[in-house]
Design a protein around this motif. Structure first.
Motif, PDB file in Angstrom:
ATOM      1  N   LEU A 155       0.796  -1.225   0.000  1.00 21.42           N
ATOM      2  CA  LEU A 155       0.000   0.000   0.000  1.00 21.42           C
ATOM      3  C   LEU A 155       0.828   1.274   0.000  1.00 21.42           C
ATOM      4  O   LEU A 155       0.283   2.362  -0.183  1.00 21.42           O
ATOM      5  CB  LEU A 155      -0.950  -0.004   1.201  1.00 21.42           C
ATOM      6  CG  LEU A 155      -2.019  -1.105   1.140  1.00 21.42           C
ATOM      7  CD1 LEU A 155      -2.726  -1.236   2.483  1.00 21.42           C
ATOM      8  CD2 LEU A 155      -3.021  -0.825   0.026  1.00 21.42           C
ATOM      9  N   LEU A 190      -8.391  -0.987  -3.980  1.00 20.14           N
ATOM     10  CA  LEU A 190      -7.159  -0.388  -3.487  1.00 20.14           C
ATOM     11  C   LEU A 190      -7.137   1.047  -3.996  1.00 20.14           C
ATOM     12  O   LEU A 190      -7.336   1.294  -5.198  1.00 20.14           O
ATOM     13  CB  LEU A 190      -5.933  -1.141  -3.990  1.00 20.14           C
ATOM     14  CG  LEU A 190      -5.780  -2.603  -3.548  1.00 20.14           C
ATOM     15  CD1 LEU A 190      -4.440  -3.153  -4.013  1.00 20.14           C
ATOM     16  CD2 LEU A 190      -5.945  -2.763  -2.045  1.00 20.14           C
ATOM     17  N   LEU A 223       1.857   2.882  -4.730  1.00 19.89           N
ATOM     18  CA  LEU A 223       1.162   1.622  -4.464  1.00 19.89           C
ATOM     19  C   LEU A 223       1.546   0.613  -5.546  1.00 19.89           C
ATOM     20  O   LEU A 223       1.639   0.959  -6.728  1.00 19.89           O
ATOM     21  CB  LEU A 223      -0.338   1.856  -4.457  1.00 19.89           C
ATOM     22  CG  LEU A 223      -1.248   0.680  -4.107  1.00 19.89           C
ATOM     23  CD1 LEU A 223      -2.493   1.184  -3.382  1.00 19.89           C
ATOM     24  CD2 LEU A 223      -1.678  -0.090  -5.365  1.00 19.89           C
ATOM     25  N   LEU A 250      -6.971   0.061   1.598  1.00 16.79           N
ATOM     26  CA  LEU A 250      -7.952  -0.895   1.098  1.00 16.79           C
ATOM     27  C   LEU A 250      -9.336  -0.476   1.565  1.00 16.79           C
ATOM     28  O   LEU A 250      -9.543  -0.230   2.758  1.00 16.79           O
ATOM     29  CB  LEU A 250      -7.613  -2.302   1.588  1.00 16.79           C
ATOM     30  CG  LEU A 250      -8.515  -3.443   1.086  1.00 16.79           C
ATOM     31  CD1 LEU A 250      -7.684  -4.717   0.915  1.00 16.79           C
ATOM     32  CD2 LEU A 250      -9.675  -3.714   2.043  1.00 16.79           C
ATOM     33  N   GLY A 295      -1.532   4.579   0.242  1.00 12.40           N
ATOM     34  CA  GLY A 295      -2.533   3.631  -0.227  1.00 12.40           C
ATOM     35  C   GLY A 295      -3.376   3.063   0.898  1.00 12.40           C
ATOM     36  O   GLY A 295      -2.996   3.089   2.064  1.00 12.40           O
TER      37      GLY A 295
END
Length: 287
Positions: free
Chosen positions: A73, A111, A120, A79, A77
């Motif tokens: 990530l 994402l 990312l 989720l 980044g």
């Protein structure tokens, strides 16, 4: 940046929800995020999730087709989980979305990555060890094989600052800027201490602080949905991100040192004998 505890929280969350499910769709929405071309990402569609694991700060979704969806990530980044995944088409490059995955039961995740600097990374690999970042990882500090002697060996001969050693993924996997601040505060150690000069008592404190700080953070993250992990991380910090606030141990003011793209936080009373660390942009450590 998500670090080991938050990534482990994501792994636990995903493992409980997607293991055994068939992947219906996997769409790359930011071409720069996909770092591999073979096998193609389409190999994931129709495969079932066999397991979800963590390697340092990487999430590894293994499938029964022999392919692994691996992602990191990076700094900005995250989720985003959906119990009912969106089906509205998204044009690549028109949003912060980097990847969208949907499962047979209608659930799924995106994402996303904020900001203009896109770091990312998404990989599709036959073996997670084929991912360069995973291949370079040092040992995991919460692994049962990581002992005090392991740490001693990693520190030996390193004439580098302990803050940098803790953040170096090729030396110790999973610790980043935030938790290195927290570990050093718990160990009552200056971030500028040289790794090779630590005595036995200091190594003991560092080892204990590392294991306890990370284990507590993993326990805090466990069971939380992705949307709650960032706030849980912030609430658990004693010095990181708390410049100007009172140290919860001694009451002294938490101070910062600023670098080009980040900062570190520390308590002078707990960690440096009351001395302030100079801003590295202007001068070196006050001795």
């Amino acid at each position: 940046m998500p670090e080991m505890p938050e990534v482990q929280g994501l792994v636990d969350f995903l493992g409980e929800r997607i293991t055994g499910l068939r992947i219906e769709r996997a769409r790359v929405l930011a071409i720069s995020a996909l770092k591999t071309y073979a096998p193609p990402i389409e190999v994931l569609e129709g495969a079932r999730v066999a397991a979800v694991a963590r390697h340092g700060k990487f999430v590894d979704i293994a499938t029964d087709a022999g392919a692994h969806l691996v992602f990191h990530l990076a700094k900005a980044g995250w989720l985003r989980w959906y119990d009912e995944a969106p089906r509205t088409p998204v044009r690549p490059g028109r949003s912060p979305l980097a990847l969208r995955v949907a499962f047979e039961d209608g659930s799924g995740f995106d994402l996303t990555e904020a900001g203009t600097k896109k770091s990312l990374a998404v990989y599709v690999a036959a073996d997670p060890a084929d991912v360069p970042g995973i291949a370079r990882l040092g040992p995991d500090p919460l692994d049962g094989t990581f002992t005090r002697e392991t740490l001693t060996g990693l520190l030996a001969g390193r004439r580098t600052q302990i803050k940098g050693v803790l953040r170096d993924q090729s030396i110790i996997a999973g610790v980043g800027n935030a938790y290195s601040d927290e570990i050093l505060h718990a160990a009552r150690m200056s971030p500028y201490a040289l790794a090779a000069t630590l005595d036995d008592a200091e190594v003991d404190r560092l080892f204990g602080a590392m294991r306890e700080t990370l284990a507590d953070a993993v326990a805090t993250a466990s069971g939380k949905p992705p949307a709650d992990l960032k706030d849980a991380k912030r609430r658990g910090m004693r010095v990181h991100g708390r410049r100007g606030q009172a140290c919860p141990v001694c009451g002294d003011e938490v101070r910062s040192v600023f670098f080009a793209d980040n900062s570190l936080e520390y308590c002078p009373t707990c960690q440096t004998g009351g001395k302030l660390l100079a801003d590295r942009r202007l001068s070196r450590l006050l001795k």
